[in-house]
Design an enzyme around this catalytic site. Structure first.
Site, PDB file in Angstrom:
ATOM      1  N   ARG A 267      37.371  40.264  39.808  1.00 54.82           N
ATOM      2  CA  ARG A 267      39.068  39.575  39.118  1.00 54.82           C
ATOM      3  C   ARG A 267      38.936  40.932  37.617  1.00 54.82           C
ATOM      4  NH1 ARG A 267      40.531  37.387  42.487  1.00 54.82           N
ATOM      5  NH2 ARG A 267      40.866  35.950  42.953  1.00 54.82           N
ATOM      6  N   GLU A 296      48.211  41.957  36.491  1.00 50.89           N
ATOM      7  CA  GLU A 296      48.583  42.366  37.163  1.00 50.89           C
ATOM      8  C   GLU A 296      50.550  42.178  37.890  1.00 50.89           C
ATOM      9  OE1 GLU A 296      46.417  40.617  40.717  1.00 50.89           O
ATOM     10  OE2 GLU A 296      44.550  42.042  39.563  1.00 50.89           O
ATOM     11  N   HIS A 315      45.960  44.918  44.573  1.00 49.45           N
ATOM     12  CA  HIS A 315      45.255  43.768  44.969  1.00 49.45           C
ATOM     13  C   HIS A 315      45.792  43.298  46.182  1.00 49.45           C
ATOM     14  CE1 HIS A 315      43.277  39.832  42.982  1.00 49.45           C
ATOM     15  NE2 HIS A 315      43.470  39.796  44.085  1.00 49.45           N
TER      16      HIS A 315
END
Length: 354
Positions: A267, A296, A315
């Site tokens: 993360r 993000e 991601h």
């Protein structure tokens, strides 16, 4: 909490899923009734697009049907609307709810973001899809390590400029080098397995310090800096929790050997990104392969976008065409355990959100 139901178990499909995989869930046991109305679910734009097309809108009538369906169920496949707000709403409205299976491996962040209090969270369980993503994430981590050792960023720049250097620069051997994996869970252990196949020596961190076959040294996160002093590469697989917030700090980057390759598939909040940029600029980190970020989508003004020694991945490293099938198979296994009154694996801790 055991499942004490002896008759019908209602499972509602809250996120996009192929009909053939829904049929697999139905086949688990005659007592299972699956509530599935695909017209109420947004179409997938790509395999394992659990949120579906953002332009999809239900009519008011469809919205009412969607929530009526979910509020009948004891078990949900997916967070409603794949969102923390959806989880918060179903927790308030559905007194029958016993279990929600999340699509993400790191669903603790969504549970925390729901804002539900501990008492409400104690009334049902949330399981994650941890482990399903271990292999694609580990392969991506190996890609990052190899990119760093084999100077792929420099090669790409030379190719774009049509430059054939007069002096050839050697690359580094992965074989015989040392990798530190921050977070020796399922993803970390799969990363370690691939790294060992490449000839790397692997150490790492784990919340509970204990010997692990094939791992040279195991430490808790307090010992991370000491492990990094001899590492050639480091891969972060840790989830985002209050205990991992900015674990990769200026002090931790300072403890690294010059030229360390850094990969993050855990993360983004685990990394102090300002400190990472400094480490890239001063040479402590020679190359960073990043699939996750503190914010993000990555903000347009982030220096990580344009840094010459950074690969930005949006991601997506866990995604594969097989993901829906693998998650459905995991859910089916868990559903069998649930019906039998067993202990569900990969539960989200409602206190630490891990």
């Amino acid at each position: 909490m055991m499942n004490t139901m002896t008759t019908e178990t209602l499972v509602a499909i809250a996120v996009p899923l192929e009909a053939e995989l829904v049929d697999r869930i139905r086949a688990i046991d005659p007592s299972v009734t699956v509530l599935y109305e695909p017209e109420l679910l947004p179409p997938e734009r790509f395999p394992a697009d659990h949120s579906g097309d953002p332009d999809f809108k239900r009519t008011p009538g469809q919205e009412e049907r969607y929530w009526a369906m979910l509020n009948q169920a004891q078990v949900l496949y997916g967070l409603p609307n794949e969102s923390p707000a959806g989880l918060a709403r179903i927790a308030r409205e559905n007194p029958r709810l016993q279990w929600v299976h999340a699509m993400a491996a790191g669903a603790g962040g969504a549970v925390k973001a729901s804002g539900l209090d501990p008492e409400t969270l104690s009334k049902f369980r949330v399981t994650t899809s941890a482990g399903v993503h271990a292999l694609p994430l580990a392969e991506f981590a190996a890609l990052g390590i190899l990119n760093g050792f084999k100077r792929s960023a420099e090669l790409a720049r030379d190719q774009a400029a049509r430059v054939w250097p007069e002096l050839r620069t050697p690359t580094r051997l992965v074989n015989g080098s040392t990798l530190v994996v921050a977070g020796l869970g399922e993803i970390g252990l799969e990363t370690a397995r691939i790294a060992r196949a490449l000839g790397m020596k692997v150490s790492g961190t784990k919340r509970t310090v204990e010997p692990i076959e094939g791992i040279e040294k195991v430490s808790d996160n307090d010992g991370l800096a000491a492990l990094l002093s001899t590492a050639d590469a480091v891969v972060n697989t840790l989830p985002g929790t209050p205990y991992t917030e900015k674990l990769f700090s200026r002090d931790v980057f300072a403890a690294m050997k010059p030229g360390t390759v850094f990969v993050n598939v855990g993360r983004g909040t685990v990394v102090d990104e300002d400190a990472l940029v400094e480490a890239l600029d001063n040479g402590k980190v020679s190359y960073a392969c990043l699939d996750v970020f503190a914010v993000e989508p990555l903000p347009q003004d982030s220096p990580l976008w344009s840094h010459p020694n950074v690969l930005v991945s949006p991601h997506t490293s866990a995604l594969s065409a097989a993901e829906n099938r693998l998650i459905a198979e995991r859910f089916c296994s868990n559903l069998r355990t649930f019906l039998d009154g067993g202990d569900l694996p990969h539960l989200v801790d409602p206190v630490h959100f891990y």
